[in-house]
Design a protein around this motif. Sequence first.
Motif, PDB file in Angstrom:
ATOM      1  N   SER A  49       2.020 -35.308 -13.431  1.00 43.85           N
ATOM      2  CA  SER A  49       1.432 -34.668 -12.263  1.00 43.85           C
ATOM      3  C   SER A  49       1.785 -35.434 -10.989  1.00 43.85           C
ATOM      4  CB  SER A  49      -0.091 -34.602 -12.414  1.00 43.85           C
ATOM      5  OG  SER A  49      -0.697 -34.154 -11.230  1.00 43.85           O
ATOM      6  N   ALA A  50       2.184 -34.698  -9.971  1.00 41.78           N
ATOM      7  CA  ALA A  50       2.463 -35.311  -8.669  1.00 41.78           C
ATOM      8  C   ALA A  50       1.166 -35.677  -7.951  1.00 41.78           C
ATOM      9  CB  ALA A  50       3.282 -34.360  -7.807  1.00 41.78           C
ATOM     10  N   GLU A  51       0.105 -34.916  -8.223  1.00 45.30           N
ATOM     11  CA  GLU A  51      -1.169 -35.165  -7.551  1.00 45.30           C
ATOM     12  C   GLU A  51      -2.044 -36.192  -8.271  1.00 45.30           C
ATOM     13  OE1 GLU A  51       0.579 -31.559  -6.287  1.00 45.30           O
ATOM     14  OE2 GLU A  51      -0.117 -31.974  -8.316  1.00 45.30           O
ATOM     15  N   ASP A  52      -1.894 -36.295  -9.570  1.00 43.34           N
ATOM     16  CA  ASP A  52      -2.729 -37.178 -10.385  1.00 43.34           C
ATOM     17  C   ASP A  52      -1.819 -37.957 -11.333  1.00 43.34           C
ATOM     18  OD1 ASP A  52      -4.477 -38.406 -12.158  1.00 43.34           O
ATOM     19  OD2 ASP A  52      -5.697 -36.614 -12.478  1.00 43.34           O
ATOM     20  N   PRO A  53      -1.427 -39.172 -10.957  1.00 44.33           N
ATOM     21  CA  PRO A  53      -0.427 -39.909 -11.742  1.00 44.33           C
ATOM     22  C   PRO A  53      -0.879 -40.322 -13.141  1.00 44.33           C
ATOM     23  CG  PRO A  53      -1.268 -41.267  -9.952  1.00 44.33           C
ATOM     24  CD  PRO A  53      -1.838 -39.895  -9.752  1.00 44.33           C
ATOM     25  N   LEU A  54      -2.145 -40.145 -13.468  1.00 43.74           N
ATOM     26  CA  LEU A  54      -2.607 -40.454 -14.823  1.00 43.74           C
ATOM     27  C   LEU A  54      -2.612 -39.225 -15.723  1.00 43.74           C
ATOM     28  CD1 LEU A  54      -5.579 -42.875 -14.098  1.00 43.74           C
ATOM     29  CD2 LEU A  54      -3.203 -43.440 -14.654  1.00 43.74           C
ATOM     30  N   LEU A  55      -2.131 -38.096 -15.195  1.00 38.22           N
ATOM     31  CA  LEU A  55      -2.140 -36.848 -15.942  1.00 38.22           C
ATOM     32  C   LEU A  55      -0.710 -36.417 -16.262  1.00 38.22           C
ATOM     33  CD1 LEU A  55      -3.961 -34.644 -17.090  1.00 38.22           C
ATOM     34  CD2 LEU A  55      -3.825 -33.504 -14.872  1.00 38.22           C
ATOM     35  N   TYR A  56      -0.464 -36.182 -17.538  1.00 41.71           N
ATOM     36  CA  TYR A  56       0.848 -35.762 -18.031  1.00 41.71           C
ATOM     37  C   TYR A  56       0.700 -34.439 -18.767  1.00 41.71           C
ATOM     38  CZ  TYR A  56       2.713 -40.495 -17.291  1.00 41.71           C
ATOM     39  OH  TYR A  56       3.132 -41.678 -16.744  1.00 41.71           O
ATOM     40  N   ARG A  57       1.841 -33.774 -18.934  1.00 38.76           N
ATOM     41  CA  ARG A  57       1.936 -32.601 -19.802  1.00 38.76           C
ATOM     42  C   ARG A  57       3.112 -32.844 -20.747  1.00 38.76           C
ATOM     43  NH1 ARG A  57      -2.014 -31.899 -17.197  1.00 38.76           N
ATOM     44  NH2 ARG A  57      -2.713 -30.021 -16.119  1.00 38.76           N
ATOM     45  N   ASP A  73       1.155 -46.531 -17.476  1.00 41.63           N
ATOM     46  CA  ASP A  73       2.126 -45.442 -17.460  1.00 41.63           C
ATOM     47  C   ASP A  73       3.450 -45.807 -18.110  1.00 41.63           C
ATOM     48  OD1 ASP A  73       2.551 -47.161 -15.288  1.00 41.63           O
ATOM     49  OD2 ASP A  73       3.349 -45.563 -14.025  1.00 41.63           O
ATOM     50  N   GLU A  74       3.984 -46.979 -17.835  1.00 45.26           N
ATOM     51  CA  GLU A  74       5.279 -47.350 -18.413  1.00 45.26           C
ATOM     52  C   GLU A  74       5.189 -47.472 -19.930  1.00 45.26           C
ATOM     53  OE1 GLU A  74       6.857 -50.768 -16.415  1.00 45.26           O
ATOM     54  OE2 GLU A  74       6.921 -49.735 -14.475  1.00 45.26           O
ATOM     55  N   ALA A  75       4.101 -48.026 -20.427  1.00 44.83           N
ATOM     56  CA  ALA A  75       3.922 -48.166 -21.877  1.00 44.83           C
ATOM     57  C   ALA A  75       3.763 -46.793 -22.532  1.00 44.83           C
ATOM     58  CB  ALA A  75       2.720 -49.052 -22.181  1.00 44.83           C
ATOM     59  N   PHE A  76       3.012 -45.896 -21.890  1.00 47.09           N
ATOM     60  CA  PHE A  76       2.844 -44.548 -22.433  1.00 47.09           C
ATOM     61  C   PHE A  76       4.181 -43.817 -22.457  1.00 47.09           C
ATOM     62  CE2 PHE A  76       2.150 -39.984 -21.529  1.00 47.09           C
ATOM     63  CZ  PHE A  76       1.649 -39.627 -22.771  1.00 47.09           C
ATOM     64  N   ILE A 108      -2.458 -34.428 -21.188  1.00 48.30           N
ATOM     65  CA  ILE A 108      -2.753 -35.802 -21.603  1.00 48.30           C
ATOM     66  C   ILE A 108      -3.124 -36.651 -20.393  1.00 48.30           C
ATOM     67  CG2 ILE A 108      -1.842 -37.872 -22.710  1.00 48.30           C
ATOM     68  CD1 ILE A 108       0.168 -36.019 -24.178  1.00 48.30           C
ATOM     69  N   ARG A 109      -4.343 -37.191 -20.420  1.00 45.55           N
ATOM     70  CA  ARG A 109      -4.772 -38.156 -19.398  1.00 45.55           C
ATOM     71  C   ARG A 109      -4.691 -39.536 -20.035  1.00 45.55           C
ATOM     72  NH1 ARG A 109      -6.679 -38.129 -14.708  1.00 45.55           N
ATOM     73  NH2 ARG A 109      -7.116 -35.892 -14.696  1.00 45.55           N
TER      74      ARG A 109
END
Length: 97
Positions: free
Chosen positions: A42-50, A14-17, A8-9
């Motif tokens: 993601s540690a490298e890309d803060p807009l990327l979640y799993r 981020d806080e709302a998501f 998920i990008r």
Amino acid sequence: MITEIAHIRITGQDEAFEAAVAEAVPLFLAADGCHGVRLVRSAEDPLLYRLLVEWETVEHHTVTFRSSDAYARWRELASPHFAEPPAVEHVRDVLPR
């Protein structure tokens, strides 16, 4: 056991998501065949979640959950934060933990 991995990008809130996912966790946990849910970032890309969801079978996710009111509510909560449609895959452990 099957693990659903949703890549998920997000758009940047981020806080709302994260709050939306936290609100949705009980929906997953109450679903037939669900054995757990985690959200990692993601540690490298803060807009990327799993989003990692443990399912008894693929069908518990793709048929049972996706046809439920809980799935509709999950999408209502989370999808406003998606920058693009999530990519979803299902994996199975091949080595013991």
